[in-house]
Every structure is written in C-alpha cells, then in structure tokens.
Design a protein around this motif. Structure first.
Motif, short mmCIF file in Angstrom:
data_model
loop_
_atom_site.label_atom_id
_atom_site.label_comp_id
_atom_site.label_asym_id
_atom_site.label_seq_id
_atom_site.Cartn_x
_atom_site.Cartn_y
_atom_site.Cartn_z
N LEU B 192 43.32 -109.46 20.59
CA LEU B 192 41.97 -109.09 21.04
C LEU B 192 41.35 -108.02 20.15
CD1 LEU B 192 41.56 -108.74 24.90
CD2 LEU B 192 40.45 -110.34 23.35
N VAL B 193 42.06 -106.93 19.90
CA VAL B 193 41.46 -105.87 19.08
C VAL B 193 41.19 -106.36 17.67
CG1 VAL B 193 42.18 -103.76 20.20
CG2 VAL B 193 43.73 -104.87 18.60
N GLN B 194 42.06 -107.19 17.16
CA GLN B 194 41.86 -107.70 15.81
C GLN B 194 40.53 -108.47 15.74
OE1 GLN B 194 43.30 -111.46 14.94
NE2 GLN B 194 41.57 -111.18 13.54
N ARG B 195 40.32 -109.32 16.74
CA ARG B 195 39.07 -110.09 16.74
C ARG B 195 37.87 -109.19 16.96
NH1 ARG B 195 40.79 -113.91 21.27
NH2 ARG B 195 38.73 -114.86 21.19
N LEU B 196 38.03 -108.21 17.84
CA LEU B 196 36.91 -107.31 18.09
C LEU B 196 36.61 -106.49 16.85
CD1 LEU B 196 37.82 -106.26 21.73
CD2 LEU B 196 35.75 -107.48 21.01
N HIS B 197 37.65 -106.06 16.18
CA HIS B 197 37.46 -105.26 14.98
C HIS B 197 36.72 -106.05 13.91
CE1 HIS B 197 39.00 -103.09 11.26
NE2 HIS B 197 38.19 -102.24 11.86
N ALA B 198 37.03 -107.35 13.81
CA ALA B 198 36.33 -108.20 12.85
C ALA B 198 34.84 -108.29 13.18
CB ALA B 198 36.95 -109.60 12.85
N PHE B 201 33.85 -103.68 16.08
CA PHE B 201 34.24 -102.77 17.16
C PHE B 201 35.47 -101.98 16.74
CE2 PHE B 201 31.80 -106.09 19.24
CZ PHE B 201 31.00 -105.36 20.09
N SER B 202 35.84 -101.08 17.61
CA SER B 202 36.98 -100.19 17.35
C SER B 202 38.28 -100.97 17.20
CB SER B 202 37.11 -99.19 18.50
OG SER B 202 38.35 -98.54 18.44
N GLN B 203 39.17 -100.39 16.43
CA GLN B 203 40.51 -100.97 16.28
C GLN B 203 41.43 -100.55 17.40
OE1 GLN B 203 42.66 -101.15 12.49
NE2 GLN B 203 40.93 -100.05 11.61
N SER B 204 40.99 -99.54 18.14
CA SER B 204 41.95 -98.96 19.09
C SER B 204 41.44 -98.97 20.53
CB SER B 204 42.25 -97.52 18.69
OG SER B 204 41.06 -96.77 18.67
N GLU B 205 40.17 -99.18 20.69
CA GLU B 205 39.64 -99.15 22.04
C GLU B 205 39.03 -100.48 22.41
OE1 GLU B 205 37.39 -95.45 24.01
OE2 GLU B 205 37.64 -95.36 21.83
N LEU B 206 39.29 -100.91 23.63
CA LEU B 206 38.63 -102.14 24.05
C LEU B 206 38.38 -102.16 25.54
CD1 LEU B 206 41.16 -105.10 24.03
CD2 LEU B 206 41.85 -102.78 23.53
N GLU B 240 46.64 -96.26 26.59
CA GLU B 240 46.08 -95.64 27.78
C GLU B 240 45.27 -96.70 28.49
OE1 GLU B 240 45.38 -91.24 25.74
OE2 GLU B 240 43.69 -92.30 26.68
N VAL B 241 45.42 -96.75 29.81
CA VAL B 241 44.71 -97.78 30.56
C VAL B 241 43.98 -97.14 31.73
CG1 VAL B 241 44.94 -99.89 31.91
CG2 VAL B 241 46.46 -99.50 29.96
N LYS B 242 42.68 -97.38 31.80
CA LYS B 242 41.93 -96.97 32.98
C LYS B 242 41.16 -98.20 33.44
CE LYS B 242 39.95 -92.93 32.19
NZ LYS B 242 38.74 -92.13 31.89
N GLN B 243 41.76 -98.91 34.38
CA GLN B 243 41.17 -100.19 34.81
C GLN B 243 41.04 -101.12 33.62
OE1 GLN B 243 41.58 -99.16 38.37
NE2 GLN B 243 40.15 -100.86 38.25
N ARG B 244 39.80 -101.44 33.27
CA ARG B 244 39.63 -102.40 32.18
C ARG B 244 39.44 -101.73 30.81
NH1 ARG B 244 36.47 -107.59 34.66
NH2 ARG B 244 37.73 -107.72 36.57
N ILE B 248 44.40 -98.15 22.56
CA ILE B 248 45.70 -98.36 21.94
C ILE B 248 46.07 -97.12 21.14
CG2 ILE B 248 47.00 -99.74 20.28
CD1 ILE B 248 45.27 -102.11 21.10
N ILE B 249 47.17 -96.49 21.55
CA ILE B 249 47.61 -95.27 20.90
C ILE B 249 48.49 -95.61 19.70
CG2 ILE B 249 48.80 -93.07 21.24
CD1 ILE B 249 46.52 -93.34 23.15
N ASP B 250 49.35 -96.58 19.89
CA ASP B 250 50.37 -96.86 18.88
C ASP B 250 50.42 -98.34 18.55
OD1 ASP B 250 52.57 -97.01 17.27
OD2 ASP B 250 53.87 -95.81 18.55
N THR B 251 49.57 -98.73 17.61
CA THR B 251 49.49 -100.14 17.23
C THR B 251 50.82 -100.65 16.69
OG1 THR B 251 47.18 -99.79 16.61
CG2 THR B 251 48.21 -101.81 15.84
N GLU B 252 51.49 -99.78 15.91
CA GLU B 252 52.76 -100.20 15.32
C GLU B 252 53.80 -100.54 16.38
OE1 GLU B 252 53.39 -101.09 12.24
OE2 GLU B 252 51.24 -100.72 12.03
#
Lengths: 265, 265
Positions: B192-198, B201-206, B240-244, B248-252
DNA sequence: CGGAACGTTGACACTAATCAATACCAGTGG
DNA sequence: CCACTGGTATTGATTAGTGTCAACGTTCCG
C-alpha cells in the motif's frame, strides 16, 4: 490457437495427438505445422473466421517444441518472446522467491495458453514445468499482436484469454482466502475433472499428474494435509484413491462440500 | 489512460484533482474531458506517442463518472461495456458466491484500471465498490479495441495492463498460500505505501480506506486476527496505529517479516 | 535388488478462528 | 451541546484446524 470454450467439449483424445503432424525437414525439436488440421482447433481457435483470416492465423504458430517431463518451458527471469499453446502434456506454473517460498500458481493442460505473465516486463516471472512429456505450439507474441491488429476476432480472443486468466485467479483467491482444507481439495478435484471432461476424458476418473506436495502448494496446504484429506474422502465413500489414480464416486458430495458453506439467516 | 509505471512516481496529488476539469454542458455525472491535461497522464498513458496518436487516444475517454462512498462502479452479472481508469478515490473489488463466501480480490487507487474481469463473459464477475467518493474515466472497451488496432503502442499497453494484473494476482496467491498472518499484513502495508508513494504520498504514513474486515478478507484472515496483528506490530515498535491512521516506524522490520522466511541450508 | 521419491499415518504443537465483552468514533437528532 | 446509536476496533478465553516432526509403506526405475 487458444483455449477451451465450454461448448467445445468432446474434442481431443479421440485421435492420437501426433497423428496430424507432418514432420518437415527442420530442427527435430521444432516442427512447422498448421492449426487448421490440429485436433485441438475447436478447443482454442477463435470462432467464425473468414478463410483469409484463418490463413493469417495459421502463420502465428511458428514452430512446435517438445518438453520432457521435469523440463522447463520457460523460467523466471527468462526473456519473454512467445505465448505457448499446449498441444499435449501437462504443466505447472510456479513462482519462487529469494527467501525460498514457492507457490504453484496453476496447472495447465492441452488447449490452454501459457506464458501471459511475461508480457508486462518482457521477462517471465514464473517457471513453467512439464509434469509429463509435453508438446507446445510456439506463438511469437509480436506476431500475435501484429495479426490481432488486422483480425478483430483474434484481438478479442486474446483479450478474452487474458481476462479469463484473471477471473480464474480470482477463483483461486476465493479458495485460498476463505476455504478449509476439505473444501479446497474438493474444489480442486471438481475443477480438474471438469476440464478433463471438456477434453473428452472421464467425468469420474482421473490420473493426477502432480505430487501431493504440488497440490498442497497450489491449495495453500501442506502435503500431509492433502494426503489426510484424501483419506478422509475415501473413508466417507466420496472418492477412491490409489496413489495418483482418483475415481470420484460421489460428485454431488464434493459439490456440497464446496458450496455448503454454513449460511446464517 | 492506464496505470502506474515505476518511473512515473511523484505525479498526482500536487494539483487539486478536479482543477483541470472544464465543465461542459452535459449530464452532471458525466463530463466530457481530455487526457492530455489530466494530472494522472504520466501515471497511465502509454509513452512515446506521436501527436496524431495522442489525439486518437483522447477519444477513448468518453465521459467521467462519479461514485459516492459505498456506491458501486459495477456489480457482478452486470453487462460489461467499459474499462474504468480511476481518477480519484479508492475502490475494492470483491466476489461473492451463492453460499455466502466473500473475497476481496483487490484494492485500487488513482491511476489504476478496473473492470478487466468483465471481458471474458462480457459480464462483470465481481463488484467494484467505492471506499471513498470517487471519480473514474469511462473507457468503452469497443473503442479501446478499435484504437489499439490502429495504435500499436496502445495495444501493447493494454496487454501489459492485463498481464500486470495476472502477475499481481500471482503475488496474492503466494501471500495467501504461503504466508502467516504477520507476513501477510506486513506485505499488505508495504504494498500500500509503495503504491501511495508512487502517487506522491508519504512513504511512512497512510490512511486506510478499508475496514479491518475488508483487509482480513483480502488477506484470508479474520478481522480479529488483523486487529491483533496490528497491535503486535505496535508493541514491537514497527508501526503506530490510531484506528485507520497508520504510521510506519520501521519499514525494514516489515520487509524482514515478509522476506525472512526461515531458510534451511 | 536396492535406493530414491512419493505417499500415508500418528502424536503433538501452534496459529488463527470463534465467541464474547468492551471500547471507540462519527454522525444524528434532541 | 450532549446523549444516543450503529458501525467499527480491540482484547481475552477457548477451540478447531493445520502444520510439524517422525516413522513407516509403496512404487518406480536403474
């Protein structure tokens, strides 16, 4: 060229698959041939073509290629040039990741088209392994594209083949995502006999071309679970199993297992 | 028209999605528009076209259509006429069987093409539901076919889109067939983040557009398992998750979870 | 005949499903 | 503004279903 349509059952198997091959003076692994007198024609050619269109389509199949049991038609990473129509034999396609995961993505039999995965990146992204000695028609994709620009029926046919594969995979996702072991195996058996029957084989008897492990990989199960589930079906009198020979005694029971998902009202 | 290519990142989102729409005197739900000044152009048009080819392709997008959150772009059984390019919004596609099984087969976002399942039978075989208010470009399939007979680059593009979908589904089969819950969710988030980043959008937040249940359906898990797995990732400091809202703190760490399949030497 | 690959079966471990209770949040109407 | 509601999300206790490990059987083929 190109796969099974529901109406076109009862073809294949009646004549020896190789009886209409006229060996030409070429590479023994690649014999030039014609579609129009291929016994799989009804299984995989687009319908309702004019004579001149048919002539053109003949030209697509450049050569044939034989693959021995255990051999590969193509491998992950290999350059994509052609689609293949299976004339005889049985294949599995599977993906393998660097970390050692392995997933059988499908089993393909005579009249089916294989190689669609390679189009996007112009390289194959999976392996196609022959599970028994096989022969395929090699169809250079550039030619397919060229001709489907001229022959709308062929173009439509190509689109349908790709769309059918997408829909098939949706079905596999449903199976993997929502079914239990028995349901998966029942669905698998029903799918196999249905396709074999469309090729003139028995509705109730089949010879598995793949190992329990390969079945398991396809169904997202371990081989032991596949084996146990077979045994369970035998106990319940639904099938008879002798190694890879399977006789389906009670097709309806299998259908019930697949469909009789407990439904809350 | 047509989806993301890896190189074409960083498009989208920078301008207001509707800012280049010139409302014409038509049905308010179907506004005639041009591709050439669409901000998703780089995401989904075939590259390297001549001017006259580009003009032709402009004609494919007949109209646009808006779909409200919860509404359906198309439904199972409905006649297939068009593919859709998503301009804004977010969709899920899912299949439902008579016995009540349900499987989300994919989540689609701006720049992606939806509707390929309908080609084979000329009827859709799944539902496409908007998970937020959305707008799509309607591309009548007959026109696509017509034009791709004239413009080889378009033809190739269409083939690639279908092949890409097939390959994507192979990946889902791998996920469903061989991964454990954590691995599935990690792979899902990374995808998801990969597609959003393309899309800029952010690489770490969604912001998840779908419920836990929909995620679970896609991943072959129950919603409780999805929730628990999120909680586990939080405990481990990976997200970190707050509902939806997910950060992402640690992608690795996620990548390790997906790839660090225990490997026997 | 002997060995390797494949298949079956059992005992046990473990993951994810199920059932259930509670918490959270967005939107509605008083 | 608040309370209420319905949909959504989290968490706990328990269980069902598969996976894992291991032993043994079967078949095929050199």
């Amino acid at each position: 060229m190109f796969e099974v349509t529901p109406e076109s059952a009862e073809t294949g198997k009646r004549r020896d698959a190789a009886s209409d091959v006229k060996p030409l003076p070429m590479n023994p692994l690649s014999i030039k041939v014609a579609c129009s007198n291929c016994n799989l024609r009804e299984l995989c050619m687009p319908m309702g073509l004019k004579a001149d269109e048919l002539d053109k389509i003949e030209e697509i199949v450049a050569v044939r290629r034989k693959v021995k049991r255990g051999g590969r038609l193509y491998s992950n990473g290999e350059r994509f040039t052609s689609l293949f129509a299976i004339r005889t034999g049985f294949f599995k396609t599977c993906i393998t990741t660097e970390d050692g995961r392995n997933q059988v993505t499908g089993f393909q039999m005579a009249g089916e088209i294989i190689g669609l995965d390679g189009i996007v990146k112009e390289h194959h992204t999976c392996d196609a392994v022959a599970l028994e000695d096989a022969e395929v028609c090699v169809m250079p994709f550039e030619r397919i594209e060229e001709l489907s620009r001229e022959v709308a029926a062929l173009q439509r046919h190509v689109h349908k083949i790709m769309s059918r594969e997408i829909v098939r995979e949706h079905g596999v996702m449903l199976l993997l995502g929502s079914m239990r072991a028995e349901e998966r195996l029942a669905a698998f058996l029903l799918n196999l006999v249905q396709r074999l029957h469309a090729r003139g084989f028995s509705q109730s008897e089949l010879l598995l071309r793949m190992t329990r492990e390969e079945i398991g990989s396809y169904l997202g199960l371990k081989l032991e679970t596949v084996s146990r589930t077979f045994s369970k079906f035998v106990e319940e009198g639904i099938v008879e199993v002798k190694q890879r020979h399977v006789r389906i005694i009670d097709t309806e029971a299998l259908k019930l297992i697949v469909n009789h998902n407990q439904q809350p009202c």
